[in-house]
Write a protein that holds these residues in place. Structure first.
Motif, PDB file in Angstrom:
ATOM      1  N   VAL A 282       0.830  -1.207   0.000  1.00 40.33           N
ATOM      2  CA  VAL A 282       0.000   0.000   0.000  1.00 40.33           C
ATOM      3  C   VAL A 282       0.867   1.259   0.000  1.00 40.33           C
ATOM      4  N   GLU A 283       2.055   1.157   0.615  1.00 37.42           N
ATOM      5  CA  GLU A 283       2.924   2.323   0.746  1.00 37.42           C
ATOM      6  C   GLU A 283       3.791   2.574  -0.485  1.00 37.42           C
ATOM      7  N   ALA A 284       3.813   1.635  -1.434  1.00 33.98           N
ATOM      8  CA  ALA A 284       4.759   1.727  -2.555  1.00 33.98           C
ATOM      9  C   ALA A 284       4.536   2.979  -3.400  1.00 33.98           C
ATOM     10  N   ILE A 285       3.296   3.369  -3.614  1.00 36.05           N
ATOM     11  CA  ILE A 285       3.006   4.539  -4.446  1.00 36.05           C
ATOM     12  C   ILE A 285       3.536   5.802  -3.783  1.00 36.05           C
ATOM     13  N   ALA A 286       3.370   5.921  -2.468  1.00 38.16           N
ATOM     14  CA  ALA A 286       3.869   7.097  -1.760  1.00 38.16           C
ATOM     15  C   ALA A 286       5.391   7.151  -1.780  1.00 38.16           C
ATOM     16  N   ASN A 287       6.033   5.995  -1.843  1.00 37.28           N
ATOM     17  CA  ASN A 287       7.494   5.969  -1.883  1.00 37.28           C
ATOM     18  C   ASN A 287       8.039   6.402  -3.237  1.00 37.28           C
ATOM     19  N   ALA A 288       7.253   6.252  -4.290  1.00 37.54           N
ATOM     20  CA  ALA A 288       7.752   6.457  -5.653  1.00 37.54           C
ATOM     21  C   ALA A 288       7.071   7.613  -6.369  1.00 37.54           C
ATOM     22  N   VAL A 289       6.658   8.652  -5.637  1.00 43.18           N
ATOM     23  CA  VAL A 289       5.986   9.801  -6.251  1.00 43.18           C
ATOM     24  C   VAL A 289       6.812  10.431  -7.374  1.00 43.18           C
ATOM     25  N   PRO A 290       8.156  10.568  -7.242  1.00 48.78           N
ATOM     26  CA  PRO A 290       8.929  11.182  -8.331  1.00 48.78           C
ATOM     27  C   PRO A 290       8.869  10.422  -9.650  1.00 48.78           C
ATOM     28  N   SER A 291       8.407   9.172  -9.620  1.00 52.57           N
ATOM     29  CA  SER A 291       8.324   8.388 -10.848  1.00 52.57           C
ATOM     30  C   SER A 291       7.098   8.736 -11.687  1.00 52.57           C
ATOM     31  N   PHE A 292       6.167   9.542 -11.147  1.00 52.00           N
ATOM     32  CA  PHE A 292       4.955   9.900 -11.865  1.00 52.00           C
ATOM     33  C   PHE A 292       5.164  11.157 -12.708  1.00 52.00           C
ATOM     34  N   ARG A 293       4.305  11.301 -13.721  1.00 48.36           N
ATOM     35  CA  ARG A 293       4.320  12.515 -14.535  1.00 48.36           C
ATOM     36  C   ARG A 293       3.694  13.672 -13.764  1.00 48.36           C
ATOM     37  N   VAL A 294       4.010  14.870 -14.208  1.00 47.90           N
ATOM     38  CA  VAL A 294       3.407  16.044 -13.573  1.00 47.90           C
ATOM     39  C   VAL A 294       1.929  16.133 -13.962  1.00 47.90           C
ATOM     40  N   PRO A 295       1.074  16.589 -13.050  1.00 51.16           N
ATOM     41  CA  PRO A 295       1.357  16.878 -11.648  1.00 51.16           C
ATOM     42  C   PRO A 295       1.548  15.585 -10.853  1.00 51.16           C
ATOM     43  N   ARG A 296       2.750  15.362 -10.322  1.00 53.10           N
ATOM     44  CA  ARG A 296       3.133  14.080  -9.748  1.00 53.10           C
ATOM     45  C   ARG A 296       2.270  13.698  -8.551  1.00 53.10           C
ATOM     46  N   ALA A 297       2.100  14.627  -7.613  1.00 57.40           N
ATOM     47  CA  ALA A 297       1.361  14.303  -6.395  1.00 57.40           C
ATOM     48  C   ALA A 297      -0.086  13.914  -6.704  1.00 57.40           C
ATOM     49  N   ARG A 298      -0.721  14.655  -7.616  1.00 55.68           N
ATOM     50  CA  ARG A 298      -2.120  14.375  -7.927  1.00 55.68           C
ATOM     51  C   ARG A 298      -2.276  13.008  -8.592  1.00 55.68           C
ATOM     52  N   ARG A 299      -1.382  12.699  -9.530  1.00 52.07           N
ATOM     53  CA  ARG A 299      -1.460  11.391 -10.193  1.00 52.07           C
ATOM     54  C   ARG A 299      -1.210  10.261  -9.188  1.00 52.07           C
ATOM     55  N   ALA A 300      -0.235  10.450  -8.299  1.00 57.68           N
ATOM     56  CA  ALA A 300       0.049   9.428  -7.300  1.00 57.68           C
ATOM     57  C   ALA A 300      -1.122   9.246  -6.344  1.00 57.68           C
ATOM     58  N   GLN A 301      -1.789  10.342  -5.973  1.00 53.92           N
ATOM     59  CA  GLN A 301      -2.955  10.236  -5.097  1.00 53.92           C
ATOM     60  C   GLN A 301      -4.085   9.464  -5.773  1.00 53.92           C
ATOM     61  N   HIS A 302      -4.310   9.730  -7.052  1.00 50.54           N
ATOM     62  CA  HIS A 302      -5.346   8.990  -7.777  1.00 50.54           C
ATOM     63  C   HIS A 302      -5.023   7.499  -7.820  1.00 50.54           C
ATOM     64  N   ALA A 303      -3.761   7.178  -8.061  1.00 53.31           N
ATOM     65  CA  ALA A 303      -3.360   5.774  -8.096  1.00 53.31           C
ATOM     66  C   ALA A 303      -3.540   5.127  -6.724  1.00 53.31           C
ATOM     67  N   GLU A 304      -3.217   5.863  -5.658  1.00 57.47           N
ATOM     68  CA  GLU A 304      -3.360   5.329  -4.294  1.00 57.47           C
ATOM     69  C   GLU A 304      -4.819   5.038  -3.974  1.00 57.47           C
ATOM     70  N   VAL A 305      -5.720   5.956  -4.313  1.00 60.36           N
ATOM     71  CA  VAL A 305      -7.140   5.743  -4.046  1.00 60.36           C
ATOM     72  C   VAL A 305      -7.676   4.563  -4.867  1.00 60.36           C
ATOM     73  N   ALA A 306      -7.272   4.490  -6.125  1.00 57.98           N
ATOM     74  CA  ALA A 306      -7.716   3.373  -6.964  1.00 57.98           C
ATOM     75  C   ALA A 306      -7.245   2.050  -6.397  1.00 57.98           C
ATOM     76  N   LEU A 307      -5.997   2.007  -5.915  1.00 59.05           N
ATOM     77  CA  LEU A 307      -5.472   0.787  -5.305  1.00 59.05           C
ATOM     78  C   LEU A 307      -6.292   0.394  -4.092  1.00 59.05           C
ATOM     79  N   GLY A 308      -6.567   1.363  -3.212  1.00 57.61           N
ATOM     80  CA  GLY A 308      -7.352   1.057  -2.020  1.00 57.61           C
ATOM     81  C   GLY A 308      -8.739   0.560  -2.349  1.00 57.61           C
ATOM     82  N   ALA A 309      -9.387   1.189  -3.332  1.00 56.87           N
ATOM     83  CA  ALA A 309     -10.747   0.784  -3.696  1.00 56.87           C
ATOM     84  C   ALA A 309     -10.769  -0.625  -4.273  1.00 56.87           C
ATOM     85  N   VAL A 310      -9.882  -0.900  -5.216  1.00 53.52           N
ATOM     86  CA  VAL A 310      -9.865  -2.225  -5.857  1.00 53.52           C
ATOM     87  C   VAL A 310      -9.506  -3.305  -4.841  1.00 53.52           C
TER      88      VAL A 310
END
Length: 613
Positions: free
Chosen positions: A235-263
């Motif tokens: 669950v923590e992997a996305i928060a650890n790798a925020v710099p790997s996302f495209r800009v806006p990095r934080a927003r994309r990572a947050q969307h991925a985190e929520v999608a992971l939790g929901a699924v």
């Protein structure tokens, strides 16, 4: 006054185009595929871990499967909400390490980092061996080759990640979609059935359900909760790798985190509902997920699709570590807790040294275990609970410091999450201590000690270099360039030309041995040198032994001692052959001289490459 210039056509670092390198970064969808495989695959063993613990209380105990799963799902929601805030507050990545570093102090942050490193490495080893175990279960003839199969799978995943995290995400999107889609179909069809359509998979296998056990105590429920929390790894992997996302990095990572939790939450709850609906009992040699697929879809092609998709995703879930750990190692290197080489990036935004280090340590673990998952499982998931707890406590401190709107509710949420994950960490460690968890208890503080040792070494280096202080102005000293020679050639002429360009004075030196053959060669060189007359003196260095580097180093020491205000440079001429294999034909005299001079003096060493092509 100094002026910084930019080469024609180049772009200054602070004016780098916003899309530079972005194509090699993750979107929310590819980030979900690259960084959530660990969490997604956990549904293959998370519900089973709950059932196996509750089975000790018999059929009555299995009735608590859904309540325990709902508690885990509630904790999952807390973690997702917390890590969304971690992503926003720490967009440079690092997860619990970054949180602890800012709010809980250096030592706590290193504990968090060490726990994450251990968890990431173990995740790779467990994921690969579990995937291969699923394969050998379907094809028993491959069982004796499981170690080589594990190494082959690990090599494949490593090779894909060396091409970039986006390449790995694209390669793993299809397996992820197939697996998640299959689980959703399994749940949807199962909810429409009132009883199992097939029990062929469990037929003939011994039940592990305890007889005459009806008491369900708080300790048993706590143990089931802690075991089921293995489904939260990743669950923590996305928060650890925020710099790997495209800009806006934080927003994309947050969307991925929520999608992971929901699924993940839907899959865990859905599978637990089916376990209760079909009154499933765990049996030896058959996974709970396999029984659910059999009960919902029947023993047909759909059953084998789910088994095959589970096998593939388990093996590929190691990719979560390859996405998260290199970024964490980069942050540790940036803070001087690891060698700086881990902060370097190759093409395609790859932290190549982090990927290779993870592959190397995981290979060692797989070889140590012989490719056996059961040897590694007792070590797994302890580290991630430690990281969860530290991140939650750190976020409580964060809210108390920031005191933004609604900070009390957020702090309470994180506090409850930290309490739950802390209890889970203690219970998992205690229950698995004799099974191998003691290794993690030892390894974690040793890793922290190693981080601190590296940091002290960098501090000493920085002090010697005067980092952070204004150095004295550069000035010009008298310089002497010493050129070792053994014969006359174009290489000798080129070396003396370069030396004359570098220093105020050039001296050629040649080593002389007492053997008649060597003395004859020396006399011939001296006659040729006098005839050539390059304007550079040839100094004879006598050596009673068959040494080459030490006489040159001794002469350099003498020059530096007699002329302390003079800078001494040793220019070593070497040929670079046209073909790679032709390097085997060289005598390596230059390497011998360079090693001796570097070891015994502080002189500057220059190695001149003379290309033969």
């Amino acid at each position: 006054m100094s002026v910084l210039t930019t080469a024609p056509g180049a772009t200054p670092a602070d004016e780098e185009p916003p899309d530079a390198g972005e194509r090699y970064r993750l979107t929310a969808v590819t980030g979900l595929a690259a960084l959530s495989l660990d969490a997604m695959a956990s549904v293959a063993y998370g519900p089973e871990a709950i059932v196996l613990v509750l089975a000790a209380a018999g059929a009555h105990g299995l009735g608590f499967t859904l309540p325990v799963t709902l508690a885990i799902a509630a904790l999952l929601a807390v973690l997702v909400a917390s890590y969304r805030q971690v992503i926003a507050a720490f967009p440079d990545g690092g997860g619990s390490y970054a949180v602890a570093r800012k709010h809980l102090g250096k030592r706590t942050s290193l504990v968090a980092a060490a726990s994450l490193v251990l968890d990431y490495v173990l995740n790779v080893a467990v994921a690969v061996t579990a995937g291969v175990a699923a394969l050998t279960s379907a094809f028993p003839a491959l069982y004796d080759d499981r170690l080589w199969l594990c190494l082959a799978v690990l090599a494949l995943i490593t090779a894909v990640n060396l091409r970039g995290i986006v390449e790995s995400a694209r390669a793993f999107i299809v397996p992820t979609v197939v697996f998640v889609g299959s689980i959703f179909v399994l749940i949807a069809v199962g909810l429409l059935r009132s009883e199992p359509v097939s029990t062929a998979t469990a037929a003939g296998h011994a039940s592990v359900l305890a007889d005459n056990a009806t008491t369900v105590g708080a300790l048993l429920l706590l143990k089931a909760f802690a075991s089921g929390c293995a489904a939260l790894t990743g669950v923590e992997a996305i928060a650890n790798a925020v710099p790997s996302f495209r800009v806006p990095r934080a927003r994309r990572a947050q969307h991925a985190e929520v999608a992971l939790g929901a699924v993940l939450g839907v899959m865990l709850i859905g599978l637990s509902v089916l376990i209760s609906r079909f009154h499933l009992q765990p049996v030896e040699g058959v996974t709970v997920l396999a029984q659910l697929a059999d009960a919902s879809l029947g023993h047909n092609w759909a059953f084998y699709v789910i088994q095959f998709a589970t096998m593939i995703l388990l093996a590929l879930s190691a990719n979560t570590s390859f996405g998260g750990l290199p970024v964490l190692l980069k942050l540790l290197a940036r803070d001087n807790y690891l060698p700086h080489v881990f902060a370097l990036k190759a093409d395609r935004q790859v932290h190549r040294h982090g990927v290779l280090a993870l592959a190397a340590v995981s290979t060692a673990l797989i070889v140590f275990s012989g490719g056996d998952t059961n040897t590694l499982v007792p070590l797994f998931a302890i580290g991630v609970f430690v990281g969860f707890t530290i991140a939650q406590v750190g976020m409580v401190r964060h809210w108390r410091t920031e005191r933004g709107p609604g900070w009390r509710g957020k702090a309470l949420l994180n506090g409850c999450g930290g309490l739950l994950t802390g209890v889970a960490a203690v219970v998992v460690t205690a229950t698995k201590f004799e099974e191998g968890a003691w290794l993690i208890v030892i390894a974690l503080p040793l890793l922290v000690v190693a981080f601190e040792a590296v940091h002290r070494a960098y501090a000493r280096i920085g002090e010697r270099l005067g980092l952070g202080r204004i150095p004295e102005h550069p000035h010009r000293d008298r310089s002497v360039v010493i050129v070792p020679v053994s014969s006359l050639s174009r290489l000798t002429s080129e070396a003396l030309t370069v030396a004359a360009s570098l220093g105020d004075e050039v001296r050629a030196v040649t080593v002389c041995h007492p053997d008649p053959e060597d003395r004859s060669a020396l006399h011939a060189l001296e006659r040729s040198w006098a005839e050539w007359d390059p304007g550079v003196p040839l100094v004879r260095l006598a050596s009673e032994r068959r040494a080459l580097g030490r006489p040159v180093a001794a002469y350099v020491r003498d020059v530096m001692a007699s002329e302390p205000a003079t800078r001494v440079t040793v220019l070593i001429p070497e040929t670079e052959p046209e073909r790679l294999w032709q390097r085997l034909l060289q005598n390596q005299r230059g390497a011998v001289v360079a090693h001796a001079v570097r070891k015994e003096t502080d002189a500057v060493i220059c190695r001149l490459r003379f290309r033969l092509f």
